[in-house]
Design a protein around this motif. Structure first.
Motif, PDB file in Angstrom:
ATOM      1  N   ASP A 288     -12.519  -0.619 -16.609  1.00  0.00           N
ATOM      2  CA  ASP A 288     -11.169  -0.483 -17.172  1.00  0.00           C
ATOM      3  C   ASP A 288     -10.248   0.401 -16.334  1.00  0.00           C
ATOM      4  OD1 ASP A 288     -11.764  -2.094 -19.376  1.00  0.00           O
ATOM      5  OD2 ASP A 288     -12.670  -0.402 -20.441  1.00  0.00           O
ATOM      6  N   ALA A 289     -10.755   0.901 -15.213  1.00  0.00           N
ATOM      7  CA  ALA A 289      -9.985   1.844 -14.411  1.00  0.00           C
ATOM      8  C   ALA A 289      -8.917   1.145 -13.567  1.00  0.00           C
ATOM      9  CB  ALA A 289     -10.919   2.633 -13.500  1.00  0.00           C
ATOM     10  N   ALA A 290      -7.851   1.867 -13.285  1.00  0.00           N
ATOM     11  CA  ALA A 290      -6.813   1.439 -12.348  1.00  0.00           C
ATOM     12  C   ALA A 290      -6.689   2.508 -11.262  1.00  0.00           C
ATOM     13  CB  ALA A 290      -5.476   1.266 -13.062  1.00  0.00           C
ATOM     14  N   ILE A 291      -6.922   2.095 -10.034  1.00  0.00           N
ATOM     15  CA  ILE A 291      -6.933   3.032  -8.907  1.00  0.00           C
ATOM     16  C   ILE A 291      -5.836   2.655  -7.928  1.00  0.00           C
ATOM     17  CG2 ILE A 291      -8.291   3.862  -6.940  1.00  0.00           C
ATOM     18  CD1 ILE A 291     -10.749   3.058  -8.854  1.00  0.00           C
ATOM     19  N   VAL A 292      -5.025   3.640  -7.571  1.00  0.00           N
ATOM     20  CA  VAL A 292      -3.939   3.414  -6.612  1.00  0.00           C
ATOM     21  C   VAL A 292      -4.339   3.985  -5.259  1.00  0.00           C
ATOM     22  CG1 VAL A 292      -1.549   3.962  -5.994  1.00  0.00           C
ATOM     23  CG2 VAL A 292      -2.142   3.435  -8.379  1.00  0.00           C
ATOM     24  N   THR A 293      -4.135   3.196  -4.208  1.00  0.00           N
ATOM     25  CA  THR A 293      -4.263   3.701  -2.852  1.00  0.00           C
ATOM     26  C   THR A 293      -3.078   3.198  -2.048  1.00  0.00           C
ATOM     27  OG1 THR A 293      -5.797   4.080  -1.012  1.00  0.00           O
ATOM     28  CG2 THR A 293      -5.755   1.861  -1.957  1.00  0.00           C
ATOM     29  N   VAL A 294      -3.068   3.516  -0.760  1.00  0.00           N
ATOM     30  CA  VAL A 294      -1.846   3.353   0.021  1.00  0.00           C
ATOM     31  C   VAL A 294      -2.055   2.451   1.224  1.00  0.00           C
ATOM     32  CG1 VAL A 294      -0.024   4.588   1.275  1.00  0.00           C
ATOM     33  CG2 VAL A 294      -1.165   5.681  -0.677  1.00  0.00           C
ATOM     34  N   MET A 295      -1.145   1.489   1.393  1.00  0.00           N
ATOM     35  CA  MET A 295      -1.028   0.768   2.663  1.00  0.00           C
ATOM     36  C   MET A 295      -0.126   1.634   3.535  1.00  0.00           C
ATOM     37  SD  MET A 295      -0.143  -3.198   3.391  1.00  0.00           S
ATOM     38  CE  MET A 295       0.115  -3.814   5.067  1.00  0.00           C
ATOM     39  N   CYS A 296      -0.761   2.447   4.365  1.00  0.00           N
ATOM     40  CA  CYS A 296      -0.037   3.502   5.091  1.00  0.00           C
ATOM     41  C   CYS A 296       0.986   2.951   6.066  1.00  0.00           C
ATOM     42  CB  CYS A 296      -1.025   4.379   5.848  1.00  0.00           C
ATOM     43  SG  CYS A 296      -2.281   5.145   4.811  1.00  0.00           S
ATOM     44  N   ASP A 297       0.619   1.860   6.745  1.00  0.00           N
ATOM     45  CA  ASP A 297       1.546   1.274   7.710  1.00  0.00           C
ATOM     46  C   ASP A 297       1.154  -0.158   8.044  1.00  0.00           C
ATOM     47  OD1 ASP A 297      -0.690   1.717   9.268  1.00  0.00           O
ATOM     48  OD2 ASP A 297       0.295   3.018  10.721  1.00  0.00           O
TER      49      ASP A 297
END
Length: 310
Positions: A288-297
């Motif tokens: 049930d988790a929502a995890i945010v990460t980054v497309m840095c470039d």
């Protein structure tokens, strides 16, 4: 329709999307903040603009003043853009250890480059310190404003704003945030911003497995551009992250290629490292988790890096 004053007005307010194919077995959602939508294709546009505007505001940088910085590439490209628009001469200290596309991009935007030779093309602690010292010497001799990204706290406010964007885009439904560590401004700023909203959000920092200094290991050479300075950077603070994930250069590249081929998202190696770490966190937080990460470039800055995999 109101048009932007200039290209700098287009920095920030990037979109977010859920990954559809590169997903964890647990069934958790991985949400990717598309920082490649910034004008130079990098989240460092936020950082560069914040450093220059802070210096303008307090008088450290005046019209016509020269700017200097050491950089592995993305910060240099972003500073080149900001300085081109604002008409500041820019001196960049960089190295042959970093993607040639980035170095060319800086020159096209008008920056003057000073290249410090690397040992076998790898990022090391010695190289970082040599570049920092070269930038310091140039600033001292030429009366230039040194943005000094390793110590500059101005970008923290820019990443607080990014955290607010993330909170709004997720509707507050976020259980984890994952980000690789270069200067530590982005992971620290986002962590501070998100924890103001919800102290329970798990923050995971990512570093190269070949140079795991944040998690107590020894420095070493790696080829994940923009992260892993080889020493504990000044903006890093104990308590920023709930955990630190080590990701190898090989795994970061493999994931970046997978992201391109399965999701149509062409990113740099630090983004690959972010996704690897986000998938690991997802397995611990559950379905049930929502995890945010980054497309840095954008991966367009790394064509030579990926050349042998094509």
């Amino acid at each position: 329709m109101e048009l932007p004053k200039n290209i700098l007005a287009c920095i920030g307010n990037t979109r977010m999307m859920a990954l559809r194919h590169v997903v964890p077995k647990s069934g958790a959602r991985i949400l990717l903040k598309l920082e490649n939508e910034n004008p130079t294709g990098s989240m460092k546009d936020r950082m560069a603009l914040a450093m220059i505007e802070a210096a303008e505001a307090d008088g450290r940088l005046r019209p016509g003043g020269t700017v200097v910085e050491y950089t592995g590439g993305s910060t240099g490209v972003s500073l080149s853009l900001v300085c081109a628009v604002k008409r500041y001469p820019l001196h960049i200290v960089s190295s042959d250890a970093f993607a040639k596309e980035k170095l060319d991009y800086m020159k096209i935007l008008g920056a003057k480059l000073q290249i410090i030779p690397s040992e076998s093309g790898g990022m090391t602690e010695k190289l970082t310190r040599d570049m920092v010292e070269a930038a310091r010497i140039f600033a001292e001799k030429n009366g230039a404003f040194w943005t000094d990204q390793l110590k500059n706290t101005a970008p923290l406010a820019a990443y607080h704003k990014m955290a607010e964007e993330i909170w709004s885009q997720t509707g507050g439904r976020i259980d984890g945030f994952v980000q690789s560590v270069g200067t530590a401004a982005s992971v620290r700023g986002n962590a501070e911003g998100l924890r103001r909203r919800n102290k329970q959000i798990k923050i995971v920092a990512v570093e190269p497995a070949e140079s795991p200094v944040l998690s107590g290991g020894k420095p070493g050479a790696h080829k994940i551009d923009g992260i892993g300075a080889g020493f504990i950077v000044p903006l890093w603070q104990n308590g920023i992250a709930d955990g630190i994930e080590r990701v190898s250069t090989e795994d970061a590249i493999a994931m970046a290629l997978r992201l391109a081929r399965e999701e149509g998202l062409f990113a740099g190696t630090s983004t690959g490292a972010n996704i690897v770490a986000a998938l690991r966190l997802a397995e611990t937080l559950g379905r049930d988790a929502a995890i945010v990460t980054v497309m840095c470039d954008t991966g367009m800055k790394y064509l030579k890096t990926y050349e042998k995999f094509v």
